[in-house]
Write a protein that holds these residues in place. Sequence first.
Motif, PDB file in Angstrom:
ATOM      1  N   PRO B  14       0.838  -1.216   0.000  1.00 42.95           N
ATOM      2  CA  PRO B  14       0.000   0.000   0.000  1.00 42.95           C
ATOM      3  C   PRO B  14       0.862   1.251   0.000  1.00 42.95           C
ATOM      4  O   PRO B  14       1.924   1.281   0.616  1.00 42.95           O
ATOM      5  N   SER B  15       0.382   2.249  -0.715  1.00 39.71           N
ATOM      6  CA  SER B  15       1.011   3.563  -0.897  1.00 39.71           C
ATOM      7  C   SER B  15       2.139   3.556  -1.927  1.00 39.71           C
ATOM      8  O   SER B  15       2.616   4.622  -2.318  1.00 39.71           O
ATOM      9  N   GLU B  16       2.545   2.376  -2.367  1.00 37.10           N
ATOM     10  CA  GLU B  16       3.604   2.318  -3.363  1.00 37.10           C
ATOM     11  C   GLU B  16       3.030   2.402  -4.777  1.00 37.10           C
ATOM     12  O   GLU B  16       1.823   2.587  -4.959  1.00 37.10           O
ATOM     13  N   THR B  17       3.917   2.291  -5.753  1.00 38.96           N
ATOM     14  CA  THR B  17       3.497   2.396  -7.156  1.00 38.96           C
ATOM     15  C   THR B  17       3.476   1.028  -7.821  1.00 38.96           C
ATOM     16  O   THR B  17       4.455   0.287  -7.757  1.00 38.96           O
ATOM     17  N   ARG B  66      -3.574   9.329 -10.694  1.00 36.26           N
ATOM     18  CA  ARG B  66      -2.600   8.344 -10.222  1.00 36.26           C
ATOM     19  C   ARG B  66      -1.984   7.511 -11.351  1.00 36.26           C
ATOM     20  O   ARG B  66      -1.083   6.712 -11.094  1.00 36.26           O
ATOM     21  N   SER B  83       0.095   4.989  -9.031  1.00 37.11           N
ATOM     22  CA  SER B  83       0.720   5.405  -7.777  1.00 37.11           C
ATOM     23  C   SER B  83      -0.242   5.336  -6.593  1.00 37.11           C
ATOM     24  O   SER B  83      -1.454   5.215  -6.756  1.00 37.11           O
ATOM     25  N   SER B  84       0.336   5.394  -5.422  1.00 31.65           N
ATOM     26  CA  SER B  84      -0.432   5.457  -4.165  1.00 31.65           C
ATOM     27  C   SER B  84      -1.517   4.394  -4.105  1.00 31.65           C
ATOM     28  O   SER B  84      -2.687   4.679  -3.834  1.00 31.65           O
ATOM     29  N   THR B  86      -3.898   1.253  -3.061  1.00 28.52           N
ATOM     30  CA  THR B  86      -4.556   0.722  -1.868  1.00 28.52           C
ATOM     31  C   THR B  86      -5.104  -0.652  -2.203  1.00 28.52           C
ATOM     32  O   THR B  86      -5.009  -1.105  -3.347  1.00 28.52           O
ATOM     33  N   ASP B  89      -7.033  -1.395  -5.317  1.00 26.44           N
ATOM     34  CA  ASP B  89      -6.368  -1.539  -6.614  1.00 26.44           C
ATOM     35  C   ASP B  89      -5.978  -2.992  -6.892  1.00 26.44           C
ATOM     36  O   ASP B  89      -5.429  -3.287  -7.955  1.00 26.44           O
TER      37      ASP B  89
END
Lengths: 110, 119
Positions: B14-17, B66, B83-84, B86, B89
């Motif tokens: 989470p929060s990564e790309t 994103r 990106s970003s 959660t 996704d």
Amino acid sequence: QSALTQPASVSGSPGQSITISCTGTSSDVGSYNLVSWYQEHPGKAPKLIIYEVSKRPSGVSNRFSGSKSGNTASLTISGLQAEDEADYYCCSYAGSSTLVFGTGTKVTVL
Amino acid sequence: QVQLQESGPGLVKPSETLSLTCAVSGGSIIGYYWSWIRQPPGKGLEWIGHIYYSGSTNYNPSLKSRVTISVDTSKKQFSLNLSSVTAADTAVYSCARLTSTGTWYFDLWGRATLVTVSS
């Protein structure tokens, strides 16, 4: 941009005809004759079965037909066969080079 | 015969790309639009965006902030960066070819790859 609305499931007996609706808005389905339909069997890539509302790609059975009235497009499968059991998705051009899919319909052959 | 093959990590924190690449084989990347589509578990298909071979892009408005799609014609591949991320996704991601003649349909799909967002 909201997903086009399809019935969650439709069923029919072998040999019967079924119709799947795909309801959008005047911004997508209603404005363009650019609706396509895809058949998806579990674990396989979706397959194009109808494009531009009613055109069939080469090799697709003529049991599949498409139409549109206002904001609703429809896919009809005639002479239903066991192999037609799959998920079906509509997709419409929505202007400004964007696209929107339908919510998907599971077809069950009884 | 033209084929598409997705590649990339199957697990993203989470929060990564999220980064995926789609390789085009057996045909040209020139002259077509190339798309990314995803399907969350138990849900329907969602168009993410597409890129023309020349580099022009269009994105789903709900993901636009994103998403970045890029193309490398010399390598015959195109890529997706989301990106970003959660848990929302988490999905099966597919690349696909979009017809370039104004008819707007997907005539070729990759085999798809599952990406899970989890720590």
